[in-house]
Design an enzyme around this catalytic site. Sequence first.
Site, PDB file in Angstrom:
ATOM      1  N   HIS A   4       0.707  -1.136   0.113  1.00  0.00           N
ATOM      2  CA  HIS A   4      -0.297   0.270   0.316  1.00  0.00           C
ATOM      3  C   HIS A   4       0.106   1.509   0.081  1.00  0.00           C
ATOM      4  O   HIS A   4       2.246   0.840   0.854  1.00  0.00           O
ATOM      5  CB  HIS A   4      -0.772   0.137   1.744  1.00  0.00           C
ATOM      6  N   TYR A  26       3.509   1.872  13.664  1.00  0.00           N
ATOM      7  CA  TYR A  26       4.348   2.623  12.350  1.00  0.00           C
ATOM      8  C   TYR A  26       3.596   4.337  12.237  1.00  0.00           C
ATOM      9  O   TYR A  26       2.350   4.921  12.842  1.00  0.00           O
ATOM     10  CB  TYR A  26       3.453   2.402  11.341  1.00  0.00           C
TER      11      TYR A  26
END
Length: 465
Positions: free
Chosen positions: A61, A124
């Site tokens: 992605h 993240y």
Amino acid sequence: MRETSIPGLLVLDLPVHEDERGWFKENWQREKMVAVGLPDFRPVQNNVSFNAAAGTTRGLHAEPWNKYVSVLAGQIFGAWVDLRPGPSFGAVATVQMGPDKAVFVPRGVANGFQTLASNTVYSYLVTEHWTETARAHYSYVNLADPALQICWPISLDEAVVSAADREHPLLAEARPVQPKKIIVLGGNGQLGRAFAQRAAQDARLEILTRAEADLSDPRFAEKTDLSGCSHVINAAAMTTVDHAETAAGRAEAWQVNATAVHRLAQRCAEQDVVLVQVSTDYVFDGTSANVDERHPICPMGVYGQSKAAGEQAVLAHVRNLVVRTSWVVGDGNNFVATMRRLAESGIDPLVVDDQVGRLTFASELARGILHLIDTGSAQGIYHLQGEGDAASWYQLARMVFELCGHDPDRVQPTSTAAYRASRQGIAERPGHSTFDLRKLRAEGFIGRPERILLSEYLALLADVS
């Protein structure tokens, strides 16, 4: 920290301190990481993915933001594919990661990983808040695309992969992630039109005219959509120097050149957008020649005062730039076009000979501003004007007449004092409008010679007349 085959994708080694109780690490430490070369990317959201089984595979992605990925528990095999337009499109980088590594993933690089241990925790940081509408701006590429030649440690046939991730397009069909926009305000002006000409080759540029972004509107900043934007170049201003000295003009100048800029700077800071403010030689009193960026400001009139206030509002926020310029010439009304028209009409003008400066062609000003943006120049003030010898308006008028094939002696000199005495409502002008350009040259920008640009500009006017 080390670089990879994908430009901007950086791998960091994180010290992990272990003892009988377990381990500790500084997973994200802005000051230290920026010091070793990581971009100061300012995350706003922290996401954590727990993966129960080894072989869990997610991706690939590419989201429209920067990302800083790390492992909090377990091991992963990370894979990244560059989906940004350009020579590195399709480049692949892979890294096996545990808690002792982290990776900075720039915007437009597709991210994927496969867990190599059960109960793996993947973290993240991202630079924009996630929203449902943000998904429309994602780009994807298939984990199994043979063109990528990613050697997944656990076969994708045996891995845990979502149905959606198995259906992503191959690289040949993947949608490139376009760079963030650079919004240019003041599209009706000479500089705005110069940027509009560059927009044909630079897809980042989005030009807004006064009808689309009017700084005289008290709610202008709130109405301006900054989503997906990296920079705003404010080329809009109230520049009618004489009108600024009237009651109505004073209010307009302060609203457009100061109040609106103050609110725009706040909005840009809130959205982590860099603001580039175009300013003027009128922030000085014109008593000194070749002033550098450290020279004290001392505006004489309302126009210069309002522009100086706008500068300070912009500089109050980090990362912003102020680009001062002078005597702009481009597509629109300006001194050179007026002198050419007078020359062709048989009119012999009276021109002041004690105001000295350099012409700045709007095309060069636009090029210089983009140079500062693209080279990541440090925040602060830069002086940008034409290259060449300083000249008075009188000398420039003579040059225009000569280049147009007319007798330059038709131009007659006068003093600023005499010119003002012969007319009502003329504001003071700086006697010197010359800048020291060493700081700009140190950033690698060298302007084209003024005389060549003037000849080209006059030839262009002749072609369209």
